[in-house]
Design a protein around this motif. Structure first.
Motif, PDB file in Angstrom:
ATOM      1  N   SER A   1      -7.220 -22.959 -42.233  1.00 59.95           N
ATOM      2  CA  SER A   1      -7.823 -23.438 -40.983  1.00 59.95           C
ATOM      3  C   SER A   1      -7.895 -22.352 -39.911  1.00 59.95           C
TER       4      SER A   1
ATOM      5  N   ARG B   1     -10.828 -22.137 -37.532  1.00 63.18           N
ATOM      6  CA  ARG B   1     -11.638 -23.335 -37.756  1.00 63.18           C
ATOM      7  C   ARG B   1     -11.159 -24.535 -36.948  1.00 63.18           C
ATOM      8  N   LEU B   2     -10.098 -24.373 -36.181  1.00 63.23           N
ATOM      9  CA  LEU B   2      -9.580 -25.476 -35.377  1.00 63.23           C
ATOM     10  C   LEU B   2      -9.870 -25.232 -33.901  1.00 63.23           C
TER      11      LEU B   2
ATOM     12  N   CYS C   1      -5.395 -31.917 -39.212  1.00 69.72           N
ATOM     13  CA  CYS C   1      -6.661 -31.189 -39.318  1.00 69.72           C
ATOM     14  C   CYS C   1      -6.538 -30.024 -40.290  1.00 69.72           C
ATOM     15  N   GLN C   2      -5.397 -29.352 -40.272  1.00 67.85           N
ATOM     16  CA  GLN C   2      -5.200 -28.221 -41.175  1.00 67.85           C
ATOM     17  C   GLN C   2      -5.297 -28.656 -42.631  1.00 67.85           C
TER      18      GLN C   2
ATOM     19  N   VAL D   1      -8.942 -29.648 -43.456  1.00 70.11           N
ATOM     20  CA  VAL D   1      -9.799 -28.469 -43.618  1.00 70.11           C
ATOM     21  C   VAL D   1      -9.536 -27.800 -44.971  1.00 70.11           C
TER      22      VAL D   1
END
Length: 211
Positions: free
Chosen positions: A27, A30-31, A145-146, A149
């Motif tokens: 990630s 990307r976060l 989220c990690q 992803v």
């Protein structure tokens, strides 16, 4: 024998933390935490959880709803897919999510429900296989989220994460420790090519600027 057990335990713990780091590494870059800096995408996939825990409001849930609302109001997305568990008649995460988003002003026609997002794996795979989303924003807490992803990347999807506010205190610590095990399971699922519990027919996600 006791020494070997200690060595095995130490290796296992190190393996868990190495896997945790490995999943998190996907990630990088990307976060997003600031909605103004978040790239625009057609849709967001909001990962579900319970509205309440032991009769009390669930902050993880509340913060995810607020994050999705921020993206919508900033016009960073034009559609929302709420994905959660509806495995029992008396338990329906995604319908509650949609109702709360509609109550906050998002038109119902632009919120699509995935009733079979039983696990993060199911939500991510179904986003593309059922709802035809490939390049989208996943919404949840940073640690979640990690993992999302990572799973999306492993499935060849182009996904970024918009992070809802995290939850601190003892609850946050417990959830983060469970996340280490969840990440190990995620890697194993990718190794064995684990499939969602259900797929089913294709569904259309209605996008605001395509009226």
């Amino acid at each position: 024998m006791f020494v070997w057990l200690l060595v095995l335990a130490a290796v296992s713990v190190l393996g868990l933390f190495a896997t945790d780091f490995y999943v998190g590494s996907f990630s990088k870059g990307r976060l997003y935490h600031d909605v103004k800096k978040t790239p625009k995408r057609d849709a967001a996939v909001v990962l579900g959880c319970a509205r309440t825990v032991q009769g009390r409001p669930n902050l993880y849930y509340r913060y995810r709803i607020e994050a999705a609302l921020k993206l919508w109001e900033a016009r960073k997305i034009d559609a929302i897919l709420v994905s959660g568990d509806n495995s029992r008649k008396d338990y329906d995460e995604p319908s509650g999510m949609k109702a709360d988003l509609v109550e906050r002003g998002i038109p119902a026609e632009f919120i699509t429900i995935d009733y079979a997002g039983f696990r993060t794996l199911d939500s991510i795979i179904r986003a593309e296989e059922v709802f035809n989303l490939h390049d989208y924003i996943v919404v949840s807490q940073p640690f979640h989220c990690q993992r999302a992803v990572y799973l999306a990347n492993a499935k060849g999807q182009s996904v970024i994460g918009f992070c809802a506010a995290d939850v601190g205190g003892s609850s946050g610590v417990k959830v983060r420790l469970r996340e280490i095990l969840a990440r190990t399971k995620a890697v194993l699922d990718m190794i064995i090519a684990k499939s969602p519990k259900y797929l089913g027919d294709k569904e259309v996600v209605k996008v605001r600027n395509q009226q």
